[in-house]
Design a protein around this motif. Sequence first.
Motif, PDB file in Angstrom:
ATOM      1  N   LEU A 132       0.726  -1.365   0.148  1.00  0.00           N
ATOM      2  CA  LEU A 132       0.062  -0.006   0.038  1.00  0.00           C
ATOM      3  C   LEU A 132       0.815   1.284  -0.027  1.00  0.00           C
ATOM      4  CD1 LEU A 132      -2.654  -0.987   2.589  1.00  0.00           C
ATOM      5  CD2 LEU A 132      -3.033  -0.940  -0.003  1.00  0.00           C
ATOM      6  N   PHE A 133       2.297   1.155   0.211  1.00  0.00           N
ATOM      7  CA  PHE A 133       3.162   2.277   0.518  1.00  0.00           C
ATOM      8  C   PHE A 133       3.643   2.362  -0.826  1.00  0.00           C
ATOM      9  CE2 PHE A 133       2.270   1.440   4.604  1.00  0.00           C
ATOM     10  CZ  PHE A 133       2.411   2.536   5.289  1.00  0.00           C
ATOM     11  N   ASN A 134       4.490   3.574  -1.270  1.00  0.00           N
ATOM     12  CA  ASN A 134       4.891   4.155  -2.763  1.00  0.00           C
ATOM     13  C   ASN A 134       6.393   3.303  -2.620  1.00  0.00           C
ATOM     14  OD1 ASN A 134       6.621   6.268  -2.064  1.00  0.00           O
ATOM     15  ND2 ASN A 134       4.602   7.302  -1.542  1.00  0.00           N
ATOM     16  N   PRO A 135       6.822   3.119  -3.952  1.00  0.00           N
ATOM     17  CA  PRO A 135       8.486   2.837  -4.020  1.00  0.00           C
ATOM     18  C   PRO A 135       9.423   3.551  -3.328  1.00  0.00           C
ATOM     19  CG  PRO A 135       7.111   2.369  -5.949  1.00  0.00           C
ATOM     20  CD  PRO A 135       6.285   3.222  -5.108  1.00  0.00           C
ATOM     21  N   ALA A 136       8.973   5.056  -3.360  1.00  0.00           N
ATOM     22  CA  ALA A 136      10.060   5.871  -2.763  1.00  0.00           C
ATOM     23  C   ALA A 136      10.144   5.662  -1.320  1.00  0.00           C
ATOM     24  CB  ALA A 136       9.591   7.525  -3.053  1.00  0.00           C
ATOM     25  N   ASN A 137       9.020   5.205  -0.525  1.00  0.00           N
ATOM     26  CA  ASN A 137       9.374   4.902   0.866  1.00  0.00           C
ATOM     27  C   ASN A 137      10.169   3.796   1.162  1.00  0.00           C
ATOM     28  OD1 ASN A 137       5.617   5.419   1.212  1.00  0.00           O
ATOM     29  ND2 ASN A 137       7.208   6.796   1.742  1.00  0.00           N
ATOM     30  N   PHE A 138      10.261   2.773   0.427  1.00  0.00           N
ATOM     31  CA  PHE A 138      11.231   1.596   0.489  1.00  0.00           C
ATOM     32  C   PHE A 138      12.638   1.897   0.129  1.00  0.00           C
ATOM     33  CE2 PHE A 138       7.080  -0.101  -0.363  1.00  0.00           C
ATOM     34  CZ  PHE A 138       6.685  -0.636   1.030  1.00  0.00           C
ATOM     35  N   ASN A 139      12.862   3.193  -0.850  1.00  0.00           N
ATOM     36  CA  ASN A 139      14.142   3.406  -1.388  1.00  0.00           C
ATOM     37  C   ASN A 139      14.631   4.300  -0.051  1.00  0.00           C
ATOM     38  OD1 ASN A 139      15.561   5.920  -2.805  1.00  0.00           O
ATOM     39  ND2 ASN A 139      16.246   3.716  -3.815  1.00  0.00           N
ATOM     40  N   LEU A 140      14.009   4.776   0.600  1.00  0.00           N
ATOM     41  CA  LEU A 140      14.172   6.017   1.620  1.00  0.00           C
ATOM     42  C   LEU A 140      14.710   4.932   2.747  1.00  0.00           C
ATOM     43  CD1 LEU A 140      14.663   8.472   3.258  1.00  0.00           C
ATOM     44  CD2 LEU A 140      12.407   8.410   3.735  1.00  0.00           C
ATOM     45  N   ILE A 141      14.055   3.903   3.200  1.00  0.00           N
ATOM     46  CA  ILE A 141      14.404   2.939   4.376  1.00  0.00           C
ATOM     47  C   ILE A 141      15.673   2.277   4.066  1.00  0.00           C
ATOM     48  CG2 ILE A 141      13.673   0.954   5.491  1.00  0.00           C
ATOM     49  CD1 ILE A 141      10.838   1.977   5.389  1.00  0.00           C
ATOM     50  N   ILE A 142      15.794   1.853   2.663  1.00  0.00           N
ATOM     51  CA  ILE A 142      17.072   0.960   2.328  1.00  0.00           C
ATOM     52  C   ILE A 142      18.297   1.993   2.352  1.00  0.00           C
ATOM     53  CG2 ILE A 142      18.078   0.013   0.290  1.00  0.00           C
ATOM     54  CD1 ILE A 142      15.373  -1.021  -0.496  1.00  0.00           C
ATOM     55  N   GLU A 143      18.282   3.142   1.736  1.00  0.00           N
ATOM     56  CA  GLU A 143      19.047   4.134   2.022  1.00  0.00           C
ATOM     57  C   GLU A 143      19.700   4.396   3.388  1.00  0.00           C
ATOM     58  OE1 GLU A 143      21.393   5.175  -0.552  1.00  0.00           O
ATOM     59  OE2 GLU A 143      20.029   3.691  -1.605  1.00  0.00           O
ATOM     60  N   LYS A 144      18.697   4.425   4.284  1.00  0.00           N
ATOM     61  CA  LYS A 144      19.017   4.764   5.832  1.00  0.00           C
ATOM     62  C   LYS A 144      19.200   3.368   6.451  1.00  0.00           C
ATOM     63  CE  LYS A 144      17.429   9.005   6.747  1.00  0.00           C
ATOM     64  NZ  LYS A 144      18.097   9.887   7.655  1.00  0.00           N
ATOM     65  N   VAL A 145      19.214   2.484   5.895  1.00  0.00           N
ATOM     66  CA  VAL A 145      19.734   1.262   6.526  1.00  0.00           C
ATOM     67  C   VAL A 145      21.293   1.305   6.332  1.00  0.00           C
ATOM     68  CG1 VAL A 145      20.109  -1.392   6.305  1.00  0.00           C
ATOM     69  CG2 VAL A 145      17.639  -0.362   6.415  1.00  0.00           C
ATOM     70  N   LYS A 146      21.342   1.535   4.860  1.00  0.00           N
ATOM     71  CA  LYS A 146      23.026   1.858   4.657  1.00  0.00           C
ATOM     72  C   LYS A 146      23.559   2.766   5.629  1.00  0.00           C
ATOM     73  CE  LYS A 146      21.917   0.500  -0.251  1.00  0.00           C
ATOM     74  NZ  LYS A 146      22.028   0.968  -1.859  1.00  0.00           N
ATOM     75  N   SER A 147      23.053   3.886   5.617  1.00  0.00           N
ATOM     76  CA  SER A 147      23.951   4.968   6.708  1.00  0.00           C
ATOM     77  C   SER A 147      23.829   4.536   8.017  1.00  0.00           C
ATOM     78  CB  SER A 147      23.032   6.181   6.380  1.00  0.00           C
ATOM     79  OG  SER A 147      21.658   6.275   6.827  1.00  0.00           O
ATOM     80  N   ASN A 148      22.989   3.902   8.494  1.00  0.00           N
ATOM     81  CA  ASN A 148      22.990   3.149   9.768  1.00  0.00           C
ATOM     82  C   ASN A 148      23.738   2.047  10.199  1.00  0.00           C
ATOM     83  OD1 ASN A 148      21.282   5.042  11.858  1.00  0.00           O
ATOM     84  ND2 ASN A 148      19.952   5.016  10.009  1.00  0.00           N
ATOM     85  N   PHE A 149      23.734   0.997   9.399  1.00  0.00           N
ATOM     86  CA  PHE A 149      24.308  -0.220   9.419  1.00  0.00           C
ATOM     87  C   PHE A 149      25.362  -0.488   8.401  1.00  0.00           C
ATOM     88  CE2 PHE A 149      20.304  -0.687  11.962  1.00  0.00           C
ATOM     89  CZ  PHE A 149      20.695  -1.396  13.003  1.00  0.00           C
ATOM     90  N   GLY A 150      25.328  -0.101   7.249  1.00  0.00           N
ATOM     91  CA  GLY A 150      25.922  -0.405   5.994  1.00  0.00           C
ATOM     92  C   GLY A 150      25.066  -1.551   5.406  1.00  0.00           C
ATOM     93  N   LEU A 151      25.523  -2.427   4.384  1.00  0.00           N
ATOM     94  CA  LEU A 151      24.407  -3.537   3.755  1.00  0.00           C
ATOM     95  C   LEU A 151      25.503  -4.301   3.052  1.00  0.00           C
ATOM     96  CD1 LEU A 151      21.689  -4.087   3.817  1.00  0.00           C
ATOM     97  CD2 LEU A 151      21.598  -3.083   1.545  1.00  0.00           C
ATOM     98  N   LYS A 152      25.342  -5.612   3.502  1.00  0.00           N
ATOM     99  CA  LYS A 152      26.185  -6.770   2.594  1.00  0.00           C
ATOM    100  C   LYS A 152      26.087  -6.548   1.155  1.00  0.00           C
ATOM    101  CE  LYS A 152      27.916  -9.578   6.101  1.00  0.00           C
ATOM    102  NZ  LYS A 152      29.422  -9.668   6.349  1.00  0.00           N
TER     103      LYS A 152
END
Length: 393
Positions: A82-102
């Motif tokens: 029900l959410f738009n793609p930009a919401n998930f892109n934002l979360i993914i980028e915030k994951v990278k800035s907070n934790f990094g990502l494999k």
Amino acid sequence: MTNSKKELLNKFRDRGLSLYFHFPFCKSKCSYCDFYSLTGKADLKSEYIKALIAELDLSGRRFSSLYPEPSTIYFGGGTPSLFNPANFNLIIEKVKSNFGLKLDPEITLEINPADINSFEELKEFKQAGINRFSLGVQSLNDEELKLLDRRHDSKQAREVIKFLHELGVNFSVDLISSLPGQKSFDYLTSLKELVKYRPNHFSIYNLQLEEGTELFRAVANGELPEISEDVDAINYKNTERILKSAGYDHYEISSFALPGYQSAHNSSYWRFIPYLGLGPGAHSFIELNRIENLKDLDSYIKLNSKNQEAEHQIDELIIKELRSEFMFLGLRMEQGILKKEFYDLFGQKVDVFYGDKINKLEDKGLIKSTDRVIKLTDQGKLFANQVFLAFID
């Protein structure tokens, strides 16, 4: 010598991390669902994304040095589509800035067929960073979909599967078996048709009637027949036969995958890998504790908007409980429990704690124990809950 909890914690931190984001928003409630979700809250969606980001920032400050670079992200619900793609892109980028990502992480989005109206919509989710989709088909029988109060019909499910193929993306299909009054023929008809579409993965669940759901009430009141255990067993055996003959590996009790497409995220739940859940109602297994965020959307948004920690309940597990969980969760997997892994984690051979139970279950033909592994037999898969209970102290 048995490892101390501190020694176990150091080993646990080295096992990686998975992230789960819960989206408790739905347009309507399915008759079988007992997950935390709400209807009529669409006006809070933008505030909810801000609250998720705030919790992610807090979690990053607390855990990122201990659990850097998660390997999977899973967006579940509820109905995250029900959410738009930009919401998930934002979360993914915030994951990278907070934790990094494999490198090459598995990033899954649950989608309802009713929410996807075009190939372009799916393409936008992929461009936002989603590389795996979990499609809630549940059935290709329209009468069964009505019974389940699903918003989509079988035509919509088929169309979205075609979109997913056209997109060339990794996707899984959810299917429910053993509905009240369901004939095996009807369930197997849905399964056989879905096999022809060649999804990369199947998650197949026999229906569990959870108290508080509409289906539970209907069966309890005699409006619908009880679920037949015999039909359930027949469905399970036929599911395994059909999917194995089609090239799918039965790698976990409810999960089947083409080679190379096992769900890395779901496997973390069964393989004693730390995971962090964000959002109200989300569960975590972190620092050897079980944590559940309270199921209160309004409170969650209010607290996180003030950069305050969301309310949660912590269950601090003792080593005895952790050993028990390692056993009954690991037995869900086709690979079973690796005895060397148990020894490395807990500092003793598995027989020291569970030798008598292992022998009794083996005598009943429910498990097989070798020098290397302990795993369910074919008979054990039919009585899996009985086996799991044996390891709960």
